[in-house]
Write a protein that holds these residues in place. Structure first.
Motif, PDB file in Angstrom:
ATOM      1  N   PHE A  68       0.826  -1.213   0.000  1.00 26.80           N
ATOM      2  CA  PHE A  68       0.000   0.000   0.000  1.00 26.80           C
ATOM      3  C   PHE A  68       0.861   1.265   0.000  1.00 26.80           C
ATOM      4  O   PHE A  68       0.355   2.348  -0.299  1.00 26.80           O
ATOM      5  CB  PHE A  68      -0.927   0.011   1.216  1.00 26.80           C
TER       6      PHE A  68
ATOM      7  N   PHE B 293      -9.664   2.740   1.591  1.00 30.40           N
ATOM      8  CA  PHE B 293      -9.322   1.359   1.233  1.00 30.40           C
ATOM      9  C   PHE B 293      -7.819   1.117   1.258  1.00 30.40           C
ATOM     10  O   PHE B 293      -7.342   0.114   0.730  1.00 30.40           O
ATOM     11  CB  PHE B 293      -9.891   0.984  -0.144  1.00 30.40           C
ATOM     12  N   CYS B 294      -7.065   2.013   1.897  1.00 29.09           N
ATOM     13  CA  CYS B 294      -5.618   1.865   2.017  1.00 29.09           C
ATOM     14  C   CYS B 294      -5.289   1.433   3.444  1.00 29.09           C
ATOM     15  O   CYS B 294      -5.583   2.159   4.396  1.00 29.09           O
ATOM     16  CB  CYS B 294      -4.913   3.179   1.685  1.00 29.09           C
ATOM     17  N   ASP B 295      -4.655   0.276   3.586  1.00 24.70           N
ATOM     18  CA  ASP B 295      -4.424  -0.308   4.909  1.00 24.70           C
ATOM     19  C   ASP B 295      -3.049  -0.007   5.494  1.00 24.70           C
ATOM     20  O   ASP B 295      -2.689  -0.576   6.536  1.00 24.70           O
ATOM     21  CB  ASP B 295      -4.617  -1.829   4.847  1.00 24.70           C
TER      22      ASP B 295
ATOM     23  N   LEU C  82      -8.513  -1.748  -8.929  1.00 26.94           N
ATOM     24  CA  LEU C  82      -8.237  -3.148  -8.635  1.00 26.94           C
ATOM     25  C   LEU C  82      -7.706  -3.875  -9.874  1.00 26.94           C
ATOM     26  O   LEU C  82      -6.736  -4.636  -9.807  1.00 26.94           O
ATOM     27  CB  LEU C  82      -9.524  -3.791  -8.121  1.00 26.94           C
TER      28      LEU C  82
ATOM     29  N   GLY D 212      -5.222 -10.005  -2.918  1.00 26.74           N
ATOM     30  CA  GLY D 212      -4.347  -9.236  -2.045  1.00 26.74           C
ATOM     31  C   GLY D 212      -3.307  -8.488  -2.851  1.00 26.74           C
ATOM     32  O   GLY D 212      -3.185  -8.662  -4.070  1.00 26.74           O
TER      33      GLY D 212
ATOM     34  N   THR E 244      -3.602  -8.915   2.659  1.00 25.82           N
ATOM     35  CA  THR E 244      -4.892  -9.428   2.212  1.00 25.82           C
ATOM     36  C   THR E 244      -5.852  -8.250   2.055  1.00 25.82           C
ATOM     37  O   THR E 244      -5.847  -7.330   2.860  1.00 25.82           O
ATOM     38  CB  THR E 244      -5.453 -10.462   3.189  1.00 25.82           C
ATOM     39  N   TRP E 245      -6.689  -8.325   1.035  1.00 29.98           N
ATOM     40  CA  TRP E 245      -7.569  -7.192   0.740  1.00 29.98           C
ATOM     41  C   TRP E 245      -9.021  -7.650   0.687  1.00 29.98           C
ATOM     42  O   TRP E 245      -9.850  -7.191   1.457  1.00 29.98           O
ATOM     43  CB  TRP E 245      -7.142  -6.560  -0.592  1.00 29.98           C
TER      44      TRP E 245
ATOM     45  N   GLY F 204      -4.972  -7.029   8.010  1.00 26.62           N
ATOM     46  CA  GLY F 204      -5.690  -5.769   8.078  1.00 26.62           C
ATOM     47  C   GLY F 204      -6.384  -5.531   9.407  1.00 26.62           C
ATOM     48  O   GLY F 204      -6.751  -6.464  10.124  1.00 26.62           O
TER      49      GLY F 204
END
Length: 355
Positions: free
Chosen positions: A33, A81-83, A212, A242, A251-252, A288
């Protein structure tokens, strides 16, 4: 320190090389990320995306990806959505956050997944919450990881694996399957799961799917969208999209075929993934932030990520803080009532579709 603010697509090949080198030199910055590829993909879909390039005496010392909104409000690149968030920098670099924000045209920068060792931001700002991001440690090898698990968890998983193999077929994990049709299947599974839980479904938004898909099967060591597929016989029973770097598998979007729910296919996928990732030299799988039964059972440690903000002493920063406070109050009121929460999620989805 000199600061130059760019759009992501203005980054040069030299910038990209320097950015990746900084990630390689510091394990705390290894998350995909924090990669230039993630920033570029977001920049192609979000006009608010920017990157501050830091330099001293013509030597690049850091990159700060962010998004700039109204009133000088700033957020991390890919906010929502950025971890993993923060400033990518050379080892030992110290920086003045208010001065950095001034150079970026920001009154305030708010974060919710600040990476470890971003001390200047925490010292100069107002950290609100430290949260745990569960990880599966693989640096001692796959067998060492299994030894760290609770015996009860491992026994239950092995029993489920035997049942699934007997009822459907032998299990096999494909660490990465560059098949867009399988990716479409995962998107359908995950979207249905999100809707059933009354959550906002990012995967129903065309702009997010474009991000994505841009990252999917990207030929880059620092960030590649990876589709891991667990099969029983020939049937895909669980999948996970991911982002993978040499050190970290983040993992996403995990999901499974609900027809096989009784076998706990998500847990089986993660256990098979741990073995395959360890063989490739990945040091940990980052599952996450957020509580979940499968994360609690599979984790061997927690990374500490921080929520908070850092701001300047300006009227704009005051307005941003007031808006943040009102948003938190509204979120608390919405979350207090399941009925109101479901209505709010539907409304947000409608607005996203209109956009």
């Amino acid at each position: 320190m000199d600061v130059t603010v760019l759009r992501p697509d203005e980054l040069t090949a030299h910038d990209m090389s320097a950015w990746r080198a900084m990630q390689r030199d510091d394990p705390a910055l290894a998350s995909p990320f924090l990669s230039p590829e993630f920033t570029l993909a977001v920049g192609h879909q979000r006009a608010t995306a920017r990157v501050a390039r830091l330099s001293e005496e013509s030597r690049t010392t850091g990159f700060f990806p962010f998004e700039r909104h109204a009133l000088g409000s700033g957020k991390p690149i890919g906010s929502g959505f950025c971890d993993c968030q923060g400033l990518i920098h050379r080892p030992g670099l110290d920086w003045d956050p208010p001065e950095l924000l001034r150079a970026c045209g920001l009154a305030l920068w708010e974060y919710d997944h600040l990476a470890p060792e971003q001390t200047p931001f925490e010292t100069a700002g107002t950290p609100r919450v430290r949260a745990a991001s569960p990880v599966m440690e693989l640096n001692g090898g796959h067998h060492t990881y299994l030894e760290r698990l609770r015996p009860k968890v491992l026994r239950a998983a092995r029993a489920q694996e035997r049942k699934l193999a007997r009822d459907v077929g032998a299990l096999r994990l494909d660490f990465h399957t560059p098949d867009p049709l399988l990716l479409d299947t995962l998107i359908r599974w995950k979207s249905a799961q999100q809707r059933s839980k009354g959550r906002r479904d990012l995967l129903s938004q065309a702009w997010f799917l474009a991000i994505l898909r841009e990252l999917f099967d990207l030929p880059s060591a620092s960030c590649s969208g990876t589709l891991s597929v667990l099969r029983a016989g020939e049937a895909p029973v669980a999948m996970l999209y991911g982002l993978c770097s040499p050190e970290v598998y983040a993992t996403w979007f995990p999901a499974y075929d609900i027809r096989f729910a009784k076998y706990s296919p998500g847990i089986l996928l993660h256990l098979k993934l741990a073995e395959a990732a360890a063989e490739r030299g990945v040091s940990h799988i980052d599952m996450g932030k957020g509580a979940s039964r499968y994360k609690d059972e599979l984790k061997t440690a927690d990374l500490s990520v921080t929520e908070g903000y850092v701001g300047r002493r300006t009227p704009g920063a005051v307005l941003c803080r007031l808006r943040m406070a009102s948003h938190r109050t509204a979120h608390a009121a919405i979350n207090a009532s399941p009925r109101v929460h479901r209505a709010a999620v539907r409304a947000v989805g409608a607005v996203d579709r209109l956009r």
